[in-house]
Design an enzyme around this catalytic site. Structure first.
Site, PDB file in Angstrom:
ATOM      1  N   HIS A  39       6.024  -0.181  -2.269  1.00 49.91           N
ATOM      2  CA  HIS A  39       5.508   0.489  -3.555  1.00 49.91           C
ATOM      3  C   HIS A  39       5.068   2.014  -3.715  1.00 49.91           C
ATOM      4  O   HIS A  39       4.930   2.101  -4.639  1.00 49.91           O
ATOM      5  CB  HIS A  39       3.771  -0.617  -3.984  1.00 49.91           C
ATOM      6  CG  HIS A  39       3.824  -1.861  -4.735  1.00 49.91           C
ATOM      7  ND1 HIS A  39       2.540  -1.906  -4.412  1.00 49.91           N
ATOM      8  CD2 HIS A  39       4.893  -2.321  -4.768  1.00 49.91           C
ATOM      9  CE1 HIS A  39       2.965  -3.621  -5.427  1.00 49.91           C
ATOM     10  NE2 HIS A  39       4.366  -3.727  -5.662  1.00 49.91           N
ATOM     11  N   ASN A  42       0.725  -1.333   0.217  1.00 48.49           N
ATOM     12  CA  ASN A  42       0.612  -0.050   0.101  1.00 48.49           C
ATOM     13  C   ASN A  42       0.815   0.867   0.119  1.00 48.49           C
ATOM     14  O   ASN A  42       2.179   1.227   0.309  1.00 48.49           O
ATOM     15  CB  ASN A  42      -0.681   0.092   1.151  1.00 48.49           C
ATOM     16  CG  ASN A  42      -2.023  -1.303   1.035  1.00 48.49           C
ATOM     17  OD1 ASN A  42      -2.376  -1.551   0.026  1.00 48.49           O
ATOM     18  ND2 ASN A  42      -2.548  -1.214   2.587  1.00 48.49           N
TER      19      ASN A  42
HETATM   20  N1  APR Z   1     -10.194  -7.305   4.704  1.00 51.31           N
HETATM   21  C1  APR Z   1      -9.372  -7.973   4.553  1.00 51.31           C
HETATM   22  N2  APR Z   1      -9.344  -8.427   2.676  1.00 51.31           N
HETATM   23  C2  APR Z   1     -10.069  -7.449   2.232  1.00 51.31           C
HETATM   24  C3  APR Z   1     -10.965  -6.356   2.477  1.00 51.31           C
HETATM   25  C4  APR Z   1     -11.006  -6.719   3.596  1.00 51.31           C
HETATM   26  N3  APR Z   1     -11.916  -5.798   4.222  1.00 51.31           N
HETATM   27  N4  APR Z   1     -11.916  -5.344   1.341  1.00 51.31           N
HETATM   28  C5  APR Z   1     -10.588  -6.698  -0.001  1.00 51.31           C
HETATM   29  N5  APR Z   1     -10.650  -6.816   0.852  1.00 51.31           N
HETATM   30  C6  APR Z   1      -9.244  -8.158  -0.082  1.00 51.31           C
HETATM   31  C7  APR Z   1     -10.091  -8.093  -1.609  1.00 51.31           C
HETATM   32  O1  APR Z   1     -10.324  -9.775  -1.418  1.00 51.31           O
HETATM   33  C8  APR Z   1      -8.449  -8.662  -2.416  1.00 51.31           C
HETATM   34  O2  APR Z   1      -7.988 -10.184  -2.653  1.00 51.31           O
HETATM   35  O3  APR Z   1      -8.070  -6.822  -0.519  1.00 51.31           O
HETATM   36  C9  APR Z   1      -7.742  -7.523  -1.966  1.00 51.31           C
HETATM   37  C10 APR Z   1      -7.690  -6.586  -2.393  1.00 51.31           C
HETATM   38  O4  APR Z   1      -6.926  -6.991  -3.939  1.00 51.31           O
HETATM   39  P1  APR Z   1      -6.130  -5.517  -4.826  1.00 51.31           P
HETATM   40  O5  APR Z   1      -6.767  -4.561  -5.102  1.00 51.31           O
HETATM   41  O6  APR Z   1      -5.071  -5.921  -5.927  1.00 51.31           O
HETATM   42  O7  APR Z   1      -4.816  -4.643  -4.420  1.00 51.31           O
HETATM   43  P2  APR Z   1      -3.373  -5.684  -3.829  1.00 51.31           P
HETATM   44  O8  APR Z   1      -3.507  -7.040  -3.651  1.00 51.31           O
HETATM   45  O9  APR Z   1      -3.200  -4.543  -2.792  1.00 51.31           O
HETATM   46  O10 APR Z   1      -2.911  -4.490  -4.973  1.00 51.31           O
HETATM   47  C11 APR Z   1      -1.275  -5.170  -5.718  1.00 51.31           C
HETATM   48  O11 APR Z   1      -1.370  -3.741  -7.337  1.00 51.31           O
HETATM   49  O12 APR Z   1      -2.337  -2.288  -8.476  1.00 51.31           O
HETATM   50  C12 APR Z   1      -0.923  -2.925  -7.994  1.00 51.31           C
HETATM   51  O13 APR Z   1       0.204  -1.083  -6.774  1.00 51.31           O
HETATM   52  C13 APR Z   1      -1.092  -1.992  -6.290  1.00 51.31           C
HETATM   53  O14 APR Z   1      -0.390  -2.465  -4.384  1.00 51.31           O
HETATM   54  C14 APR Z   1      -1.122  -2.380  -5.464  1.00 51.31           C
HETATM   55  C15 APR Z   1      -0.641  -4.410  -5.701  1.00 51.31           C
END
Ligand code: APR
Length: 250
Positions: free
Chosen positions: A120, A103
């Site tokens: 990141h 994040n």
């Molecule tokens: N508690 C826990 N997990 C949650 C919640 C919650 N309240 N709400 C959503 N999620 C989960 C979703 O199910 C999903 O698996 O959080 C995850 C979010 O996934 P992404 O939106 O893909 O985010 P992330 O995994 O951090 O993405 C990785 O991708 O775009 C790049 O640089 C960006 O750091 C990011 C990286």
């Protein structure tokens, strides 16, 4: 039904255990920060390649900065939620601890966590495109878009864009932690973006049990020792309490 503490105590952890935590956008969802790939995720309304790439910045720094200024304005109004606070408490009380986050919202630091690797980058740090100097910038909204350094060169967000490498030292420190982890917690990541997505498996292959917290299944789920289906804000505080108890550092 065995309690969470019972299940954690099966891992033979103690005060000398290294606890490694990987977080993604999901841990900040309950703070109101939009995720990337959820149903109303950021990448649904914006195309990453139009905004979060060096080429996009080269082509149109004003539009890229307008998007980052928008994200900074959103995040500036958000606060750490109980999951961020619980991880900051683990950082404070566990002797050997490393938090690795994908994040860029800075909410782990704002919650008081200190041993944080921001893979990141951070929305509130900027970098001079000429000198490479990095400094904190919390001006919201930005008065000048795109902003310039005192030297006159363009400033860019100090974040890692698609197609850019993660700083080598951050990667090395993260992989090192995973290789030596006694326990790996994975909170709120879809585990689809490398290299972060490989870190839980690295820890598992090095012998660390993996605990996943996510309302949905992810590529981590098949090899997770414990998969807690739910929201971070509810589960992480309970998990932290049980873990501190099991480690004997409560
Ligand atoms: N508690 C826990 N997990 C949650 C919640 C919650 N309240 N709400 C959503 N999620 C989960 C979703 O199910 C999903 O698996 O959080 C995850 C979010 O996934 P992404 O939106 O893909 O985010 P992330 O995994 O951090 O993405 C990785 O991708 O775009 C790049 O640089 C960006 O750091 C990011 C990286």
């Amino acid at each position: 039904m065995t309690s969470l503490a019972d299940r954690l105590s099966d891992f033979n952890l103690d005060v000398d255990s290294l606890v490694v935590v990987l977080t993604g956008a999901g841990i900040s969802a309950e703070s109101g920060v939009p995720t990337f790939r959820g149903k109303d995720g950021l990448w649904k309304t914006y195309r990453a390649q139009d905004l979060a790439t060096p080429e996009a910045f080269e082509r149109d720094p004003k539009t890229v900065w307008e998007w980052y200024d928008y994200r900074r304005q959103i995040v500036a109004t958000k606060r750490p939620n109980p999951a961020h606070v619980a991880l900051a408490e683990l950082d404070e009380k566990i002797p050997h601890f490393q938090l690795i986050t994908q994040n860029v919202d800075g909410l782990h630091l704002e919650a008081g966590a200190r041993r944080v690797i921001e893979l990141h980058g951070n929305l509130f740090r900027v970098r001079c495109t000429a000198e490479g100097t990095v400094f904190e910038d919390r001006e919201v909204p930005l008065k000048e878009i795109p902003p310039h350094c005192r030297c006159g060169a363009l400033l860019r967000p100090d974040v890692v864009w698609f197609g850019e490498p993660i700083p080598h030292d951050l990667l090395e420190r993260s992989f090192e932690a995973c290789r030596h982890a006694s326990l790996m917690l994975v909170v709120g990541t879809s585990a689809v973006v490398q290299p972060a997505a490989s870190m839980p498996l690295l820890a598992r292959q090095a012998g660390a049990p993996v605990v996943e917290i996510n309302p949905e299944e992810t590529p981590i789920t098949p090899f997770a020792d414990i998969s807690l289906r739910g929201r971070a804000g509810e589960i992480v505080p309970e998990l932290a309490t049980s873990l501190l108890d099991v480690l004997g550092v409560g």
